[in-house]
Design a protein around this motif. Structure first.
Motif, mmCIF file in Angstrom:
data_model
loop_
_atom_site.group_PDB
_atom_site.id
_atom_site.type_symbol
_atom_site.label_atom_id
_atom_site.label_comp_id
_atom_site.label_asym_id
_atom_site.label_seq_id
_atom_site.Cartn_x
_atom_site.Cartn_y
_atom_site.Cartn_z
ATOM 1 N N LEU A 1 72.969 63.023 36.810
ATOM 2 C CA LEU A 1 73.343 61.897 38.061
ATOM 3 C C LEU A 1 74.511 61.963 39.126
ATOM 4 O O LEU A 1 74.826 62.374 40.265
ATOM 5 C CB LEU A 1 72.333 61.646 37.968
ATOM 6 C CG LEU A 1 70.888 62.289 37.590
ATOM 7 C CD1 LEU A 1 69.579 60.872 37.856
ATOM 8 C CD2 LEU A 1 69.750 63.225 38.523
ATOM 9 N N ARG B 1 75.340 63.960 42.496
ATOM 10 C CA ARG B 1 74.204 62.849 43.438
ATOM 11 C C ARG B 1 74.503 61.718 43.210
ATOM 12 O O ARG B 1 74.001 60.705 43.650
ATOM 13 C CB ARG B 1 72.697 63.441 42.549
ATOM 14 C CG ARG B 1 72.215 64.359 43.190
ATOM 15 C CD ARG B 1 70.978 64.764 42.975
ATOM 16 N NE ARG B 1 70.224 64.555 43.594
ATOM 17 C CZ ARG B 1 69.227 64.360 44.227
ATOM 18 N NH1 ARG B 1 67.968 64.877 43.771
ATOM 19 N NH2 ARG B 1 68.481 63.715 45.520
ATOM 20 N N ASP C 1 73.871 60.188 46.842
ATOM 21 C CA ASP C 1 72.754 59.588 47.164
ATOM 22 C C ASP C 1 72.519 58.377 46.150
ATOM 23 O O ASP C 1 71.713 57.508 47.079
ATOM 24 C CB ASP C 1 71.910 60.799 46.506
ATOM 25 C CG ASP C 1 71.611 62.673 47.416
ATOM 26 O OD1 ASP C 1 72.151 62.426 48.566
ATOM 27 O OD2 ASP C 1 70.926 63.097 46.801
ATOM 28 N N LEU C 2 73.522 58.660 45.075
ATOM 29 C CA LEU C 2 72.768 56.911 44.156
ATOM 30 C C LEU C 2 73.430 55.951 44.215
ATOM 31 O O LEU C 2 73.100 55.273 44.798
ATOM 32 C CB LEU C 2 73.466 57.901 42.739
ATOM 33 C CG LEU C 2 72.533 58.041 41.749
ATOM 34 C CD1 LEU C 2 73.183 58.976 40.520
ATOM 35 C CD2 LEU C 2 71.549 57.636 41.421
ATOM 36 N N ALA D 1 69.808 56.171 46.486
ATOM 37 C CA ALA D 1 68.243 56.638 46.177
ATOM 38 C C ALA D 1 68.091 56.547 44.743
ATOM 39 O O ALA D 1 69.011 55.948 43.991
ATOM 40 C CB ALA D 1 69.279 57.717 46.216
ATOM 41 N N ARG D 2 66.593 56.161 44.610
ATOM 42 C CA ARG D 2 66.383 55.927 43.007
ATOM 43 C C ARG D 2 66.054 57.569 41.994
ATOM 44 O O ARG D 2 65.173 57.866 42.645
ATOM 45 C CB ARG D 2 64.844 55.038 43.535
ATOM 46 C CG ARG D 2 64.573 55.461 41.492
ATOM 47 C CD ARG D 2 63.667 54.391 41.794
ATOM 48 N NE ARG D 2 62.584 54.058 40.811
ATOM 49 C CZ ARG D 2 61.555 52.823 40.035
ATOM 50 N NH1 ARG D 2 61.786 51.698 40.744
ATOM 51 N NH2 ARG D 2 60.899 52.897 39.330
ATOM 52 N N LEU D 3 66.847 57.962 42.013
ATOM 53 C CA LEU D 3 66.702 59.377 41.165
ATOM 54 C C LEU D 3 66.399 59.086 39.951
ATOM 55 O O LEU D 3 66.135 58.218 39.047
ATOM 56 C CB LEU D 3 68.173 60.151 41.322
ATOM 57 C CG LEU D 3 69.053 59.825 42.569
ATOM 58 C CD1 LEU D 3 70.222 60.857 42.587
ATOM 59 C CD2 LEU D 3 68.197 60.402 43.458
ATOM 60 N N GLN D 4 65.180 60.825 39.798
ATOM 61 C CA GLN D 4 65.299 61.057 38.154
ATOM 62 C C GLN D 4 66.040 61.517 36.729
ATOM 63 O O GLN D 4 65.979 62.475 37.464
ATOM 64 C CB GLN D 4 63.488 61.476 38.715
ATOM 65 C CG GLN D 4 62.809 60.343 38.674
ATOM 66 C CD GLN D 4 60.493 61.420 38.616
ATOM 67 O OE1 GLN D 4 61.340 62.573 38.593
ATOM 68 N NE2 GLN D 4 60.050 60.802 38.890
ATOM 69 N N SER D 5 66.504 61.529 36.100
ATOM 70 C CA SER D 5 66.579 61.903 34.662
ATOM 71 C C SER D 5 65.396 61.817 33.642
ATOM 72 O O SER D 5 64.657 61.653 34.436
ATOM 73 C CB SER D 5 67.464 61.418 34.313
ATOM 74 O OG SER D 5 67.195 60.400 33.510
ATOM 75 N N ASP E 1 63.921 55.973 35.802
ATOM 76 C CA ASP E 1 64.060 56.583 36.971
ATOM 77 C C ASP E 1 65.997 55.363 36.932
ATOM 78 O O ASP E 1 65.958 54.654 36.385
ATOM 79 C CB ASP E 1 63.314 55.947 37.463
ATOM 80 C CG ASP E 1 62.281 56.913 37.919
ATOM 81 O OD1 ASP E 1 61.995 57.960 38.056
ATOM 82 O OD2 ASP E 1 61.076 56.359 38.374
ATOM 83 N N ARG F 1 68.556 53.535 39.828
ATOM 84 C CA ARG F 1 69.499 52.987 40.943
ATOM 85 C C ARG F 1 70.285 52.290 40.727
ATOM 86 O O ARG F 1 70.777 51.548 39.671
ATOM 87 C CB ARG F 1 68.462 52.117 41.876
ATOM 88 C CG ARG F 1 68.353 51.682 42.436
ATOM 89 C CD ARG F 1 67.741 50.801 43.510
ATOM 90 N NE ARG F 1 67.205 52.100 43.756
ATOM 91 C CZ ARG F 1 65.480 51.267 44.612
ATOM 92 N NH1 ARG F 1 65.189 50.641 44.125
ATOM 93 N NH2 ARG F 1 64.903 53.039 45.213
#
Length: 540
Positions: free
Chosen positions: A419, A423, A426-427, A431-435, A439, A441
């Motif tokens: 991530l 990305r 985005d981070l 953005a709150r991203l998923q591994s 999750d 942030r």
């Protein structure tokens, strides 16, 4: 279990053996080393506080540990099966009396140029009709001497006493010299060159132990040939313009491999052996899934392993030991990540009453919060790209490996590291991203990452592994008090009550004098949560 062939060398006899050597020691071997008694006389020498370079071979594991504690290298466990490639200047031995001659003949065979001192049972020397005894007798007659000693093992300093009469044998061996080679060369050799045999090329397969060992041996053999050839070239070139004897050799010619050549050979051999062992370590799939700290611990232990000779038996022994330690290494890896999470931020911990009854466990029992935890100091303050520091990326890679292991997998499908690599924009924009397991942030301005567990059972598994390792929790098979487990499950609620009534800093929790146990007790009383009673096996 006592080895009835093990008679530690008395100090007086060890010093007598040392005095037989006539030349300076560059590299020593003690086969059947026991506890290193024969090497003790070198410890107080004027040259060093410890023998400069000594290899030991010893079958008994307890004795191996003692040898390592004394600072000696243990390279193998069976001298009669020994296939090492190092070049020794001296071999000193007190072998088992029932295999004494075999040990001396083996030592003579592996020695290129140097000296041997051996302590044998008198009965094994000069045994009529015995081929090996006769061969030893010829070696003594042509290359050394023998002294028979009464009562050497009944002196006051003998750890195990026996009235056996011993033979103290000295042998000296000279390596191949110019005279040896020139004397065997044909007079009509047209070009007067010495032809060397060439090694056949060996196919190499990374995961095949047999072929790896074969390749190693071929490399050692070729290395020896190359260094020997260089030594010969230097001596032959030095003959130009010299007066030669009737055989075409200079008077008083010496062995080819002496001094710096021997040191160069041993140095190169040690490099080859270490490289071969490093290949075995790096080729193991298991080591690739260890966290950085777990790998460093393994590599530190591996330094001792890599001193062993590179043989199939020793490789299999190392791999068997690695498998046996796998559970412990995995548990230590979980503990590393647990500490990484718990030490940085006050909100990452929640407290409970530990299972043991001493004050350390009363004060120090905690687990990771199930809902969210925070890691600070992750951003690279010298970069404009919002990237993480190298150390931060390593920590996240450790998280990926550890939580995948807790999940019974080799790697996560979506890693935290990926991530941040793929990305990061985005981070950085919020953005709150998923591994696979969290999750994520990211707050690059302050350099913190917020982790929201997607699978709370894995956090619980981590907490229980560490709790059992540190004796905060009972073993899985131990019958437990339901009151204990209730207050354990209520840890987040109790810790929130503690924080509300006490202004605590990270320093207070980690290093301060605050009584966490008492604050926890007070919070439980306010929340009407029962604590286990004294005498239940739980901290009170």
């Amino acid at each position: 279990m006592i080895d009835h062939q093990f008679y530690p060398t008395p100090s007086k006899l060890a010093y007598k053996a040392k005095r037989l050597f006539k030349k300076p020691v560059s590299k020593m071997l003690e086969p059947s080393a026991g506890r290193g008694d024969l090497l003790e006389p070198w410890k107080g020498s004027s040259h060093s506080s410890r023998i400069i370079d000594a290899d030991c071979i010893e079958a008994d594991l307890e004795n191996q540990a003692i040898l390592r504690e004394k600072g000696y290298k243990v390279i193998d466990s069976d001298f009669l099966q020994f296939e090492g490639g190092a070049m020794y200047s001296h071999i000193v031995m007190n072998p088992p009396f029932n295999r004494g001659i075999d040990h001396v003949l083996k030592a003579w065979d592996i020695l290129y140029s140097g000296e041997i001192v051996a302590i044998l049972n008198e009965a094994s020397v000069g045994k009529i009709g015995d081929t090996k005894s006769a061969l030893l007798g010829r070696l003594i007659e042509e290359h050394g001497s023998v002294e028979f000693i009464d009562d050497a093992f009944v002196q006051p300093d003998a750890q195990r006493k026996t009235k056996v009469r011993v033979a103290l044998i000295y042998l000296s061996k000279e390596g191949e010299s110019i005279a040896d080679v020139i004397g065997t060369m044909k007079a009509d050799d047209a070009d007067n060159t010495v032809h060397l045999s060439t090694n056949t090329e060996i196919g190499f397969h990374n995961n095949n132990i047999k072929s790896t060992v074969r390749a190693f041996r071929a490399a050692v053999a070729s290395m020896k040939e190359a260094i020997t050839a260089g030594a010969k070239a230097d001596q032959y070139s030095g003959m130009i313009g010299m007066h030669l004897d009737i055989h075409g050799a200079p008077s008083g010619s010496k062995p080819f491999i002496t001094g710096s050549y021997q040191g160069r050979l041993n140095e190169r051999y040690a490099e080859l052996k270490k490289a071969a062992w490093n290949h075995i370590l790096s080729a193991t799939e298991f080591s690739k899934h260890l966290s950085s700290k777990a790998y460093n611990r393994l590599y530190s232990d591996f330094e001792l392993v890599s001193q062993m000779e590179f043989t199939e038996a020793n490789i299999h022994g190392f791999l068997a030991g690695l498998i046996a330690k796998k559970g412990d290494m995995n548990a230590e890896m979980v503990q590393d990540v647990f500490d990484e999470i718990s030490k940085y931020h006050i909100d990452n911990r929640v407290y409970y009453r530990g299972w043991k009854s001493n004050s350390k466990h009363r004060k120090g029992s905690y687990r990771i919060r199930m809902t969210r935890f925070i890691l600070p100091g992750m951003a690279d303050s010298y970069s404009w790209s919002n990237k993480l520091t190298w150390d931060s990326e390593k920590k996240l890679a450790d998280f990926d490996k550890t939580f995948a292991m807790l999940d019974g997998k080799q790697r996560p499908e979506i890693s935290i590291v990926s991530l941040f690599k793929d990305r990061i924009e985005d981070l950085a924009s919020g953005a709150r991203l998923q591994s696979s397991y969290f999750d994520i942030r990211y707050y690059p301005g302050v350099g913190t990452i917020h982790f929201f567990p997607r699978n709370k059972s894995l956090i619980d598994r981590m907490n229980r592994v560490v709790g059992r390792m540190r004796k905060w929790l009972p073993d899985e098979d131990t019958a437990s008090d339901p009151v204990f487990w209730n207050q354990y499950e209520q840890a987040e609620k109790v810790t929130a009550e503690m924080m509300k009534n006490n202004k605590l800093s990270r320093w207070d929790l980690n290093y301060g004098q605050v009584d966490i146990g008492q604050m926890h007790t007070d919070a439980c009383e306010r929340l009407d949560i029962k604590l286990p009673m004294i005498g239940s096996g739980v901290a009170a």
